[in-house]
Design a protein around this motif. Structure first.
Motif, PDB file in Angstrom:
ATOM      1  N   LEU A   1      46.959  42.940  41.885  1.00 62.28           N
ATOM      2  CA  LEU A   1      47.319  42.025  42.970  1.00 62.28           C
ATOM      3  C   LEU A   1      46.292  40.906  43.146  1.00 62.28           C
ATOM      4  O   LEU A   1      46.638  39.786  43.520  1.00 62.28           O
ATOM      5  CB  LEU A   1      47.471  42.811  44.276  1.00 62.28           C
ATOM      6  N   CYS A   2      45.020  41.226  42.882  1.00 61.24           N
ATOM      7  CA  CYS A   2      43.958  40.224  43.058  1.00 61.24           C
ATOM      8  C   CYS A   2      44.089  39.072  42.065  1.00 61.24           C
ATOM      9  O   CYS A   2      43.508  38.004  42.281  1.00 61.24           O
ATOM     10  CB  CYS A   2      42.592  40.883  42.906  1.00 61.24           C
ATOM     11  N   LYS A   3      44.822  39.259  41.005  1.00 61.49           N
ATOM     12  CA  LYS A   3      45.009  38.204  40.004  1.00 61.49           C
ATOM     13  C   LYS A   3      45.622  36.959  40.625  1.00 61.49           C
ATOM     14  O   LYS A   3      45.320  35.831  40.221  1.00 61.49           O
ATOM     15  CB  LYS A   3      45.899  38.731  38.878  1.00 61.49           C
ATOM     16  N   PHE A   4      46.463  37.145  41.634  1.00 65.05           N
ATOM     17  CA  PHE A   4      47.182  36.013  42.236  1.00 65.05           C
ATOM     18  C   PHE A   4      46.659  35.670  43.634  1.00 65.05           C
ATOM     19  O   PHE A   4      47.304  34.914  44.363  1.00 65.05           O
ATOM     20  CB  PHE A   4      48.678  36.332  42.317  1.00 65.05           C
ATOM     21  N   ALA A   5      45.523  36.243  44.023  1.00 65.24           N
ATOM     22  CA  ALA A   5      44.979  35.996  45.364  1.00 65.24           C
ATOM     23  C   ALA A   5      44.519  34.552  45.503  1.00 65.24           C
ATOM     24  O   ALA A   5      44.056  33.928  44.540  1.00 65.24           O
ATOM     25  CB  ALA A   5      43.822  36.942  45.635  1.00 65.24           C
ATOM     26  N   LYS A   6      44.633  34.018  46.710  1.00 67.33           N
ATOM     27  CA  LYS A   6      44.175  32.654  46.971  1.00 67.33           C
ATOM     28  C   LYS A   6      42.663  32.578  47.093  1.00 67.33           C
ATOM     29  O   LYS A   6      42.059  31.558  46.752  1.00 67.33           O
ATOM     30  CB  LYS A   6      44.833  32.116  48.248  1.00 67.33           C
ATOM     31  N   ASP A   7      42.043  33.633  47.591  1.00 71.69           N
ATOM     32  CA  ASP A   7      40.593  33.622  47.761  1.00 71.69           C
ATOM     33  C   ASP A   7      39.904  33.873  46.415  1.00 71.69           C
ATOM     34  O   ASP A   7      40.198  34.850  45.732  1.00 71.69           O
ATOM     35  CB  ASP A   7      40.176  34.705  48.758  1.00 71.69           C
ATOM     36  N   PRO A   8      38.963  33.001  46.020  1.00 70.73           N
ATOM     37  CA  PRO A   8      38.321  33.159  44.710  1.00 70.73           C
ATOM     38  C   PRO A   8      37.522  34.441  44.572  1.00 70.73           C
ATOM     39  O   PRO A   8      37.388  34.971  43.460  1.00 70.73           O
ATOM     40  CB  PRO A   8      37.407  31.920  44.615  1.00 70.73           C
ATOM     41  N   MET A   9      36.967  34.974  45.665  1.00 64.02           N
ATOM     42  CA  MET A   9      36.199  36.212  45.582  1.00 64.02           C
ATOM     43  C   MET A   9      37.079  37.395  45.187  1.00 64.02           C
ATOM     44  O   MET A   9      36.617  38.317  44.515  1.00 64.02           O
ATOM     45  CB  MET A   9      35.512  36.486  46.920  1.00 64.02           C
ATOM     46  N   LEU A  10      38.321  37.376  45.596  1.00 69.75           N
ATOM     47  CA  LEU A  10      39.245  38.448  45.211  1.00 69.75           C
ATOM     48  C   LEU A  10      39.644  38.297  43.746  1.00 69.75           C
ATOM     49  O   LEU A  10      39.791  39.294  43.027  1.00 69.75           O
ATOM     50  CB  LEU A  10      40.484  38.434  46.109  1.00 69.75           C
ATOM     51  N   ARG A  11      39.819  37.057  43.296  1.00 72.13           N
ATOM     52  CA  ARG A  11      40.177  36.843  41.889  1.00 72.13           C
ATOM     53  C   ARG A  11      39.049  37.292  40.960  1.00 72.13           C
ATOM     54  O   ARG A  11      39.302  37.729  39.837  1.00 72.13           O
ATOM     55  CB  ARG A  11      40.497  35.366  41.642  1.00 72.13           C
ATOM     56  N   VAL A  12      37.814  37.213  41.446  1.00 72.72           N
ATOM     57  CA  VAL A  12      36.673  37.679  40.648  1.00 72.72           C
ATOM     58  C   VAL A  12      36.797  39.170  40.351  1.00 72.72           C
ATOM     59  O   VAL A  12      36.458  39.630  39.249  1.00 72.72           O
ATOM     60  CB  VAL A  12      35.351  37.379  41.387  1.00 72.72           C
ATOM     61  N   PHE A  13      37.298  39.956  41.303  1.00 74.28           N
ATOM     62  CA  PHE A  13      37.477  41.401  41.110  1.00 74.28           C
ATOM     63  C   PHE A  13      38.424  41.665  39.942  1.00 74.28           C
ATOM     64  O   PHE A  13      38.168  42.526  39.092  1.00 74.28           O
ATOM     65  CB  PHE A  13      38.007  42.031  42.395  1.00 74.28           C
ATOM     66  N   TRP A  14      39.521  40.894  39.890  1.00 70.40           N
ATOM     67  CA  TRP A  14      40.451  41.043  38.767  1.00 70.40           C
ATOM     68  C   TRP A  14      39.817  40.549  37.473  1.00 70.40           C
ATOM     69  O   TRP A  14      39.949  41.176  36.417  1.00 70.40           O
ATOM     70  CB  TRP A  14      41.735  40.237  39.050  1.00 70.40           C
ATOM     71  N   LEU A  15      39.105  39.432  37.542  1.00 69.37           N
ATOM     72  CA  LEU A  15      38.507  38.844  36.346  1.00 69.37           C
ATOM     73  C   LEU A  15      37.467  39.767  35.735  1.00 69.37           C
ATOM     74  O   LEU A  15      37.354  39.850  34.502  1.00 69.37           O
ATOM     75  CB  LEU A  15      37.878  37.498  36.700  1.00 69.37           C
ATOM     76  N   GLN A  16      36.712  40.480  36.564  1.00 71.83           N
ATOM     77  CA  GLN A  16      35.702  41.405  36.047  1.00 71.83           C
ATOM     78  C   GLN A  16      36.344  42.486  35.180  1.00 71.83           C
ATOM     79  O   GLN A  16      35.777  42.877  34.159  1.00 71.83           O
ATOM     80  CB  GLN A  16      34.933  42.039  37.204  1.00 71.83           C
ATOM     81  N   GLY A  17      37.530  42.943  35.592  1.00 70.57           N
ATOM     82  CA  GLY A  17      38.236  43.939  34.779  1.00 70.57           C
ATOM     83  C   GLY A  17      38.664  43.377  33.434  1.00 70.57           C
ATOM     84  O   GLY A  17      38.533  44.045  32.403  1.00 70.57           O
ATOM     85  N   VAL A  18      39.162  42.135  33.441  1.00 67.47           N
ATOM     86  CA  VAL A  18      39.587  41.494  32.196  1.00 67.47           C
ATOM     87  C   VAL A  18      38.396  41.280  31.267  1.00 67.47           C
ATOM     88  O   VAL A  18      38.462  41.556  30.062  1.00 67.47           O
ATOM     89  CB  VAL A  18      40.286  40.147  32.489  1.00 67.47           C
TER      90      VAL A  18
END
Length: 433
Positions: free
Chosen positions: A138-155
């Motif tokens: 779900l964090c992949k599509f979040a508007k807040d950049p800090m949440l997108r970082v959580f998804w990006l760390q997994g990738v």
């Protein structure tokens, strides 16, 4: 101030009795702005007030929309856990209510930005209110950049080349594209095809990184531009080409050609404003464009003002006249006076004289104010050390000289004339008067 506002103030008063009185009076008042004040009272140093606040919130918890209210004031809810005096029963009720409305919680967390969103995310992750794998997705599509970082760390942790490339192509966020591009480059798996795709990104940071890598590989940009000439580009591709040319500081003749060929007036204005700000184009280039018969430049006064603000140096009256000739709108007197800040002293003086003499139908008060402005400008001339621009013709110098002499006859005594003699001498040197 009405009674309700007074009671809200009492809730933050230093007097415990006033706080107690207000808590009792607001027991059945369910206005949202009372809620965070009740949360604050849960840590009141008077035990009776803590209990009263707890009872009030228990009544609130039975109301429809209580869970939504707790999520809206989530930062205030979290704050009660860090205080010395806590009412754990109502805390449990509040968090159970939040968990009962995970749909709205996710809507806020992934659809908004800010401290509240990040506070919600930290609690969701810490207490695993949502499965971590689902949370990452779900964090992949979040508007807040800090949440997108959580998804990006997994990738990035998985570090699979195919996944990195696919996510780069699918992502619509510049921060994600930039990080994925850098990771692919460091892994040695960044292909030219992907770089060219990045070079056409709408994000300048992504384009800049792609351009840096392409230059390092000796990419032939000239051949690329020749392969896709300006005449073959649509509106979207024209915008991309403009960003590419400006980013690389390419031959400005190609940018001028693009401006002259495009039919998109908004794009023209955007290009001119951006290029002036970056010193890629100059005022002389805009004047050159205005002389081309096949280029019809037509900007609003708002765009003209943006062009003037983008300039890094002052312009002449002639250049200002050319700019105003690019619009069919007629600037007001107030707008014309606003242009004074873009002119040097002599051009500013001449502009004021033109405003007074070219339109003599001003209202008496307006005419008086303009004359006062001229008098003030002439008085400032005592400190001027430079001559008018070399483009000034004798007729213009004579016109200014006459206006100054007229001012002297009205305002300056013979004893003060010597202070202004330097100003007159500057004009005499430019023209035999």
């Amino acid at each position: 101030m009405n009674e309700f506002e007074q009671l809200k103030l009492y809730l933050t008063n230093r007097d415990g009795y006033l706080r107690q009185k207000s808590l009792i009076a607001l027991k059945n008042n369910f206005k949202p702005d009372v809620f965070p004040l009740l949360l604050r009272c849960l840590s009141d140093y008077v035990e009776a007030n803590r209990q009263a606040a707890e009872e009030n919130l228990k009544v609130w918890s039975k109301q429809q929309g209580f869970s939504k209210l707790c999520i809206d004031y989530f930062e205030d809810v979290v704050a009660i856990q860090d205080r010395v005096r806590r009412m754990r029963d109502i805390e449990q009720i509040i968090f159970e209510s939040i968990l009962s409305n995970l749909g709205y919680l996710q809507q806020v967390m992934f659809g908004q930005q800010g401290h509240r969103v990040r506070s919600i995310f930290q609690h969701v992750k810490k207490y695993q209110w949502i499965n971590l794998l689902e949370l990452e997705r779900l964090c992949k599509f979040a508007k807040d950049p800090m949440l997108r970082v959580f998804w990006l760390q997994g990738v990035l942790h998985r570090n699979q080349t195919d996944e990195l490339k696919n996510e780069f192509r699918q992502s619509s966020f510049g921060d994600i594209q930039r990080q994925l591009l850098q990771t692919l480059h460091l892994n040695g798996s960044l292909e030219t095809e992907t770089l060219l795709l990045a070079w056409q990104s709408k994000y300048k940071s992504v384009m800049d990184y792609a351009c840096f890598v392409l230059k390092g590989r000796g990419f032939n940009f000239k051949a690329y531009f020749n392969q896709y000439p300006i005449s073959s580009l649509d509106n979207h591709q024209e915008k991309i080409r403009v960003r590419q040319l400006m980013l690389m500081k390419w031959d400005k003749n190609e940018l001028l050609q693009l401006i002259s060929l495009t039919s998109n007036e908004e794009l023209r204005a955007h290009v001119l404003i951006s290029s002036l700000k970056s010193n890629y184009l100059s005022m002389e280039d805009i004047i050159y464009l205005s002389t081309l018969t096949y280029v019809q430049l037509n900007f609003s006064l708002q765009y003209i003002e943006c062009l003037l603000r983008a300039l890094t140096k002052q312009i002449t009256v002639d250049e200002l006249t050319i700019l105003l000739g690019l619009t069919h709108e007629c600037p007001s007197l107030l707008s014309k006076l606003g242009y004074l800040k873009y002119l040097d002293y002599w051009d500013r003086l001449y502009w004021i004289i033109c405003l007074i003499e070219d339109d003599r139908e001003h209202q008496p008060q307006v005419a008086y104010d303009l004359q006062q402005l001229l008098d003030e400008a002439i008085r400032d001339g005592r400190y001027v050390l430079f001559a008018p621009d070399s483009s000034w013709l004798p007729a213009r110098i004579e016109r200014v000289y006459a206006a100054i002499l007229q001012h002297f006859q009205k305002q300056i005594s013979p004893l003060q004339l010597s202070d202004y003699q330097k100003m007159l001498n500057i004009l005499k040197k430019r023209c035999s008067l």
